[in-house]
Enzyme design. Structure first.
Site: not given
Ligand code: TTP
Ligand code: CA
Length: 357
Positions: A12, A110-111
């Protein structure tokens, strides 16, 4: 029959959108950065897509209204999302990670899950492999990620979230229940806020509480989901890493400049969203079956309704018609709408020429 032992990674990216923005603009480093709707000096009406860790310290996180973010952190750098860039970077990262796996499943932008069972002979080798992947992503993309390693997808997913950013968490077979037990039930996939509240009412706060609970009562209270939750709490998950079309859903949503109960305004916006979603599906040669609409009323009460069509389509008129049908029930004179969204899912990858329909 003994089951074959598996070793699964969940990868992730850390604060993905804002991390990409910081990479492109080194001058943002160390400052709070927020990607999302235009804050309009505090009057903006959309939401935060994501924020970097500096902004998270001020309480700004994904999904909160951008106006609230402005109150919490007015000094942050506010940026509109640059989707083409994030998709390009995402594709590059997935190409790096994919080559390390026997089976690879992208999960969101992103996962990803990687089944590396035949690539490593034990958890020590798995850890070394994960370090190598993290290293390659950092060297080539200047971005950090967190990786969770476990005997199944459920454990790997929870482990990747355990130490963030730039984390690496290994949960060996036999350690899974002990690792999960102290974590809040919310960490289990699919446990939403409503279920969490019901579990709390039963005195279940941690995953360990859930694992010890009588499964018969859980099934009685929650149906099939209760049975499933009990298995998950004990760290049991047999689902395979499934290679599939990378995208699981395509969605667009819009927040009205002013809350509205005017059916014409709402339906016009719904048509525009349907058009955008269809264009994206066409671009990616995807046919969908399931349509979901989302409505948020002025008091933030949010509803979603879905319909699965009996056929695959990527035609605008099908999406517009279905979205309209689904939305009708929410159009009421006594309630103003703040936000609507359209999502399509259940994809099949189509032949290129068919997408011109
Ligand atoms: P996530 O992997 O949930 O979050 P993140 O990568 O920003 O942070 P973390 O370090 O906690 O993993 O989501 C990936 C991307 O998806 C995030 O950068 C932006 C997008 N996203 C949205 O647009 N709306 C949302 O509600 C979420 C949760 C994510
Ligand atoms: Ca992420």
């Amino acid at each position: 029959m003994s089951e074959k032992k598996r070793i699964i990674f969940h990868l992730d990216m850390d604060h993905f959108y804002t991390a990409v923005e910081e990479r492109e603009h080194p001058e943002y480093k160390g400052k709070p950065v927020i990607v999302g709707a235009d804050p309009k000096g505090g009057a903006g009406r959309g939401v935060v897509a994501t924020s970097n860790y500096e902004a998270r310290k001020a309480g700004v996180k994904s999904g909160i209204p951008i106006s609230r973010a402005w109150k919490l952190c007015p000094e942050a750098i506010y940026l509109p999302p640059n989707f083409p860039l994030y998709i390009k970077v995402s594709n590059e990262i997935m190409d790096i990670a994919r080559k390390y796996a026997d089976k690879f499943e992208q999960w969101g932008i992103d996962e990803a899950f990687l089944d590396v069972s035949s690539k490593v002979k034990d958890y020590a080798e798995a850890e070394a492999l994960a370090k190598q992947i993290k290293h390659e992503i950092l060297a080539k993309e200047q971005l950090t990620c967190s990786i969770g390693i476990g005997p199944n997808k459920l454990t790997a997913k929870i482990a990747s979230d355990y130490q963030k950013p730039d984390g690496l968490t290994v949960v060996k077979e036999g350690e899974v229940e002990r690792f999960l037990a102290p974590l809040p039930v919310r960490k289990l996939l699919w446990v939403g806020r409503k279920t969490e509240a019901k579990l709390k009412a039963l005195g279940i706060n941690t995953i360990g509480d859930l694992a010890r609970y009588d499964p018969a009562v859980l099934t009685e209270t929650f149906g099939v989901m209760g049975t499933q939750m009990h298995l998950m709490a004990r760290g049991i998950d047999r689902s395979e890493v499934e290679p599939r079309t990378e995208v699981k859903s395509i969605s667009h949503e819009t927040t009205f400049e002013e809350d509205t109960d005017d059916a014409d305004t709402v339906l016009k916006a719904l048509d525009a969203l349907s058009e955008e979603v269809c264009k994206e599906a066409l671009n990616q040669s995807l046919f969908f079956k399931t349509v979901t609409v989302k409505v948020r009323y002025e008091n933030f009460e949010t509803h979603t309704r879905s319909k699965t069509l009996p056929f695959m389509t990527n035609r605008q008129q099908d999406l517009k018609k279905t979205a309209k049908e689904l939305l009708q029930a929410y159009l009421r004179h006594d309630r103003k709408i703040r936000l609507i969204g359209v999502r399509v899912s259940s994809f099949v990858k189509g032949e290129k020429q068919k997408t011109l329909a």
